[in-house]
Write a protein that holds these residues in place. Structure first.
Motif, mmCIF file in Angstrom:
data_model
loop_
_atom_site.group_PDB
_atom_site.id
_atom_site.type_symbol
_atom_site.label_atom_id
_atom_site.label_comp_id
_atom_site.label_asym_id
_atom_site.label_seq_id
_atom_site.Cartn_x
_atom_site.Cartn_y
_atom_site.Cartn_z
ATOM 1 N N PRO A 172 0.824 -1.347 -0.094
ATOM 2 C CA PRO A 172 0.173 0.070 -0.022
ATOM 3 C C PRO A 172 0.687 1.115 0.050
ATOM 4 O O PRO A 172 0.544 2.146 -0.723
ATOM 5 C CB PRO A 172 -0.979 0.063 1.098
ATOM 6 N N ASP A 173 1.802 1.216 0.915
ATOM 7 C CA ASP A 173 2.734 2.370 0.766
ATOM 8 C C ASP A 173 3.521 2.767 -0.823
ATOM 9 O O ASP A 173 3.604 3.938 -1.162
ATOM 10 C CB ASP A 173 3.842 2.099 1.747
ATOM 11 N N LYS A 176 0.912 4.291 -2.989
ATOM 12 C CA LYS A 176 0.795 5.548 -2.796
ATOM 13 C C LYS A 176 1.813 6.418 -3.376
ATOM 14 O O LYS A 176 1.764 7.708 -3.964
ATOM 15 C CB LYS A 176 0.737 6.113 -1.324
ATOM 16 N N ARG A 177 3.085 6.005 -3.553
ATOM 17 C CA ARG A 177 4.068 6.557 -4.249
ATOM 18 C C ARG A 177 4.032 6.566 -5.946
ATOM 19 O O ARG A 177 3.937 7.463 -6.311
ATOM 20 C CB ARG A 177 5.560 5.923 -3.839
ATOM 21 N N ARG A 179 1.049 6.776 -7.337
ATOM 22 C CA ARG A 179 0.109 7.851 -7.533
ATOM 23 C C ARG A 179 0.700 9.159 -7.750
ATOM 24 O O ARG A 179 0.091 10.019 -8.314
ATOM 25 C CB ARG A 179 -1.003 7.463 -6.757
ATOM 26 N N ARG A 180 1.615 9.451 -6.941
ATOM 27 C CA ARG A 180 2.545 10.489 -6.908
ATOM 28 C C ARG A 180 3.401 10.803 -7.993
ATOM 29 O O ARG A 180 4.025 11.962 -7.928
ATOM 30 C CB ARG A 180 2.831 10.783 -5.405
#
Length: 310
Positions: A172-173, A176-177, A179-180
């Motif tokens: 999950p972490d 998030k990266r 998507r950025r």
């Protein structure tokens, strides 16, 4: 617009040929329009509809058909038959025709499978068991059997989505990266098979327009923001200069680029070679997808990410 609608469908818009004559207008038998007339109008004086283009959303097609396939008034029908006895046989018999994209274009945009797939989903959710698809030969039951995108669990597209879901749940972490990450992010990996460069591009699409903008006739720049446009994969083979794309090569490209979170990042291709590959792939996109979509002049694909594979 109001007068045009009344000239085309006077009887169901509380107008008669005599009323039109007083205004110096005549009835018209053929009306060509954009989607500006696809909602909220009574056009059931007509019994024939031709969809020159197929919208991505089948609900929009239903709305168009709903302009002529509407509740009919016995009094109005009697008046139409009185004024136009030649139309008696066609009253109450609605017919429509859809112009489908040629095979060469549909291979690029997959419009047919997308629309029929959505039609099947609507049918499944609402319990509609029968009816026609995009043409009169396609019963909904046949579409349900033939549309692999919707009902075959082992398609490449479905496999990739399941793989992505597993990766997001497991990391999950990292998700998030991802998507950025900025556009045009470059990475690389080693590979025992084909050597080349993988590209993910976002193909622009027309922006949503207001009725006023549509009526103005102005050509607006195609965009990739707010989920507009499609993402497409390409792989440029350094040895053969073959360009693989979405058309039948998704599985092969996935095998080439697949890696783990722990896979080492290695960019072993010179910058000049990378730029040359990018230029050739963009030219390929221009001559295939953008040309087939008849995109406005100056439309360019947006590079999402790319990966050197050695």
């Amino acid at each position: 617009r109001t007068m045009v609608v009344k000239r085309f469908s006077p009887y169901y818009n509380k107008t008669t040929p005599e009323d039109l004559a007083e205004l110096g207008e005549d009835e018209i038998d053929i009306l060509v329009s954009t989607d500006v007339l696809s909602e909220g109008l009574n056009l059931q004086d007509s019994t024939r509809l031709i969809n020159y283009d197929i919208h991505w959303n089948p609900v929009r097609l239903m709305q168009r058909i709903g302009r002529i396939d509407r509740r009919m008034s016995p009094d109005v029908e009697a008046l139409i038959k009185q004024k136009h006895p030649e139309r008696t046989d066609e009253r109450g018999k609605i017919a429509y025709w859809n112009f489908l994209p040629p095979d060469s274009l549909d291979n690029l945009i997959n419009l047919y499978s997308k629309v029929t797939g959505k039609m099947i989903l609507i049918s499944k959710l609402l319990g509609i068991q029968h009816g026609h698809g995009l043409d009169e030969t396609q019963e909904m039951d046949m579409l349900r059997d033939l549309n692999e995108d919707m009902y075959t669990p082992n398609t490449t597209d479905e496999t990739l989505k399941l793989t992505l879901d597993r990766l997001i749940k497991a990391h999950p972490d990292e998700a998030k990266r991802w998507r950025r990450m900025p556009f045009a992010t470059l990475s690389g990996k080693s590979n025992s098979g084909r050597r080349g460069v993988f590209f993910c591009y976002r193909i622009p699409g027309p922006p949503p327009l207001t009725k006023e903008e549509i009526e103005s006739g102005e050509i607006y720049k195609w965009v990739t923001e707010d989920g507009i446009g499609d993402s497409r994969w390409y792989f440029f083979d350094l040895e053969t200069e073959e360009i693989l794309d979405n058309t039948g090569a998704m599985a092969e490209m996935h095998n080439i680029i697949e890696c783990e979170v722990t896979t080492a990042r290695e960019i072993g291709i010179e910058k000049s070679v990378l730029k040359d590959c990018k230029k050739k792939v963009q030219k390929h996109i221009k001559n295939t997808v953008l040309k087939a979509l008849d995109a406005p002049m100056g439309t360019k694909p947006r590079l999402v990410s790319w990966l050197s594979v050695l």
